[in-house]
Scaffold this active site. Structure first.
Site, PDB file in Angstrom:
ATOM      1  N   SER A 247      -6.928   5.460  -5.301  1.00 57.73           N
ATOM      2  CA  SER A 247      -6.897   6.283  -6.336  1.00 57.73           C
ATOM      3  C   SER A 247      -7.868   6.323  -7.278  1.00 57.73           C
ATOM      4  O   SER A 247      -8.583   6.630  -7.034  1.00 57.73           O
ATOM      5  CB  SER A 247      -5.643   5.377  -7.070  1.00 57.73           C
ATOM      6  OG  SER A 247      -4.455   6.587  -7.815  1.00 57.73           O
ATOM      7  N   ASP A 474       1.164  12.385   0.122  1.00 58.65           N
ATOM      8  CA  ASP A 474       0.630  11.295  -1.439  1.00 58.65           C
ATOM      9  C   ASP A 474       0.638  11.963  -2.640  1.00 58.65           C
ATOM     10  O   ASP A 474       0.451  13.140  -2.694  1.00 58.65           O
ATOM     11  CB  ASP A 474      -0.608  11.050  -1.339  1.00 58.65           C
ATOM     12  CG  ASP A 474      -1.028  10.167  -2.208  1.00 58.65           C
ATOM     13  OD1 ASP A 474      -0.994   9.808  -3.428  1.00 58.65           O
ATOM     14  OD2 ASP A 474      -2.275   9.044  -2.460  1.00 58.65           O
ATOM     15  N   HIS A 502       1.595   6.121  -1.909  1.00 60.71           N
ATOM     16  CA  HIS A 502       0.546   6.643  -2.905  1.00 60.71           C
ATOM     17  C   HIS A 502      -0.444   5.747  -2.197  1.00 60.71           C
ATOM     18  O   HIS A 502      -0.337   4.625  -1.778  1.00 60.71           O
ATOM     19  CB  HIS A 502       0.512   6.163  -4.103  1.00 60.71           C
ATOM     20  CG  HIS A 502      -0.810   6.399  -5.011  1.00 60.71           C
ATOM     21  ND1 HIS A 502      -1.560   7.843  -4.758  1.00 60.71           N
ATOM     22  CD2 HIS A 502      -1.112   5.441  -6.338  1.00 60.71           C
ATOM     23  CE1 HIS A 502      -2.636   7.238  -5.284  1.00 60.71           C
ATOM     24  NE2 HIS A 502      -2.291   6.492  -6.078  1.00 60.71           N
TER      25      HIS A 502
END
Length: 533
Positions: A247, A474, A502
């Site tokens: 991320s 995502d 995610h």
């Protein structure tokens, strides 16, 4: 009220479930990381449109360590047992300001490691970061990263909480009671008075950060954290950096590669961000990403007997969810305690569950309860998003997140009028979440420290092969970002996970895990454009 939607791995999310972003960060060539700037990349465009992606490129730092920084690179770490059995901890010194290092203002950054377990030759250290910005890498390491076994056998697993985060000189902004009030502020203002209350809340938050955090607030950029990582690499005795970032951690890792391309070892960037995007474009893209995730949830929900959003598909589901939000805006739901479930808290709870399809059954249950007037479930999801403990204590993540974001990149909007003009584009991106996500992106307009970064491309020319991973549905890091980052990085290979949620590594795809583990252990990336399910 979410001031920033956070970029964090699904693993850290579903401990209790979830997180978001909204002033999410992009490029930050601050603190000596020279970049040729495109003045248009961070400026204001017409109110309803977003600036174009940046064409400037992050330039590497000199390969030789400056004499003023040599004491940091030569320091010796003293390890001690700590936390979970088998882990060691220490602190590492780093300069507050890389342009003017001084022992009087040095930061102490927390580091933890778990030594390689064997069998097989040790391959060095493997640093991890779960995202945020503001997520504790040490917590992530100690809870999730002692896996997979084949990787931890060959690497010392290492984590450092970035500056301003958790155990590393944490930024703080509000008291727990003030945070409770802050999270309840209406994020979809219906009139000028409600808009004034929202902007007043942003100002109070920002001034609280300045008052409680002082000089640190100007030195928590991603570029500075990447430079801290290079010091840690050196004091650990590694010639090159091996790293798994998820991320926001992908932006941190890509920034490291851009600044120190010759020191790149094996880098995995999972759930990739696009550093070339200005804040407004990034926020609008992410709004569309959450809409994609909600569409997948709605389609799945329609197949279940207990779906509280109807069987008509995503459009009906969106209308019913919007109706629930509107109802809560007018009449917050009781939760069995002194706090009630407001529209803003419910929105945080719902978007939290978009991070992992494993949370969908829980979300169906909690939505049904909320429709009947019981807000306890959605409040619990919202609390997990904000990292609020049952005793009312908030972690530092919601403070560190905007502190990094607003320093890394000029804000998405500079005034409520700009937000209003952009609302049609955000509503188009997501009829359900667009309005609240647009208003949340106003937070950096009131930040007390000027941004030191701007959007830029990262090429990292000369770096060893880098593995970029993207998930097609995502919500927090939309798949096009992974494609863009892979195209920017001169040595990148794109690995695609065709799925929901995610990030991809360690989330159930043997194909993804095998490809990443092989790369980490053998330095062999998968074939170009490989897709896994």
């Amino acid at each position: 009220m979410a001031t920033s939607r956070l970029l964090r791995t699904a693993g850290t999310v579903l401990t209790a479930t979830a997180l978001l972003i909204s002033g999410c960060s992009s490029g930050s060539p601050s603190s000596g990381a020279a970049a040729s700037r495109n003045p248009a990349s961070g400026g204001t465009a017409s109110a309803g449109t977003a600036p174009a992606p940046a064409t400037s490129t992050l330039k590497p730092l000199p390969t030789a360590v400056p004499a003023a920084l040599r004491p940091y690179y030569d320091q010796k770490l003293t390890w001690r047992e700590c936390g979970v059995v088998g882990f060691e901890c220490t602190t590492m010194k780093a300069p507050l300001d890389y342009e003017h290092p001084s022992a009087a203002t040095d930061l102490k950054l927390a580091v933890s490691r778990k030594k390689a377990t064997g069998p097989g030759d040790r391959l060095g250290s493997l640093m991890v970061n779960p995202g945020g910005p503001g997520g504790s890498a040490i917590d992530y390491l100690q809870q999730y990263a002692p896996q997979p076994e084949a990787v931890r056998a060959r690497y010392d697993m290492v984590a450092m909480d970035p500056r301003g985060v958790a155990r590393s000189e944490p930024v703080t902004c509000l008291s727990n009671a003030q945070m409770d009030d802050f999270t309840r502020v209406d994020q979809t203002p219906d009139d000028a008075a409600e808009a004034d209350r929202l902007t007043s809340a942003f100002r109070t938050f920002a001034q609280g950060c300045l008052r409680r955090s002082g000089a640190r607030l100007g030195h928590v950029s991603t570029a500075e954290s990447a430079r801290d990582m290079d010091i840690l690499r050196a004091v650990l005795g590694d010639e090159k950096l091996t790293y798994v970032g998820a991320s926001y951690g992908t932006f941190l890792g890509a920034t490291y590669a851009g600044l120190f391309p010759s020191r790149v070892g094996r880098l995995v960037l999972d759930g990739a961000m696009d550093p070339a995007l200005p804040a407004r474009t990034m926020n609008r893209d992410q709004t569309a990403g959450f809409n994609t995730a909600f569409t997948a949830f709605a389609k799945d929900c329609a197949k279940q007997r207990d779906c509280p959003l109807g069987t008509g598909g995503p459009e009906e589901a969106g209308r019913r969810l919007s109706a629930l939000f509107k109802k809560l805006d007018a009449h917050p739901a009781p939760t069995g305690g002194p706090r009630t479930l407001t529209e803003s808290l419910a929105t945080s709870g719902v978007t939290a569950a978009m991070y992992d399809e494993g949370a969908w059954p829980v979300l169906r249950e909690y939505l049904a309860e909320a429709q009947k007037g019981d807000g306890r479930g959605l409040l619990a999801l919202s609390d997990s998003y904000y990292e609020r403990d049952p005793d009312g204590t908030y972690a530092n993540q919601m403070f560190a997140n905007p502190a990094v974001n607003c320093l890394d990149l000029p804000g998405a909007f500079s005034s409520p009028d700009e937000v209003r003009a952009a609302l049609p584009a955000f509503r188009k991106a997501s009829p359900v979440f667009g309005e609240s996500f647009a208003w949340a992106a106003l937070n950096c307009a009131y930040w007390p420290v000027k941004p030191t970064g701007a959007a830029h491309r990262i090429t990292a020319r000369g770096a060893a092969p880098i593995l970029v991973v993207g998930t097609t549905r995502d919500p927090a890091t939309p798949y096009p970002w992974a494609r863009s980052l892979a195209a920017q990085l001169s040595s990148a290979t794109l690995l695609t996970y065709d799925g929901d949620g995610h990030t991809a590594y360690g989330r159930g795809s043997d194909c993804i895990d095998t490809a990443i583990n092989t790369y980490l252990l053998e330095s062999t990336p998968p074939p170009p454009d490989k897709t896994c399910t």
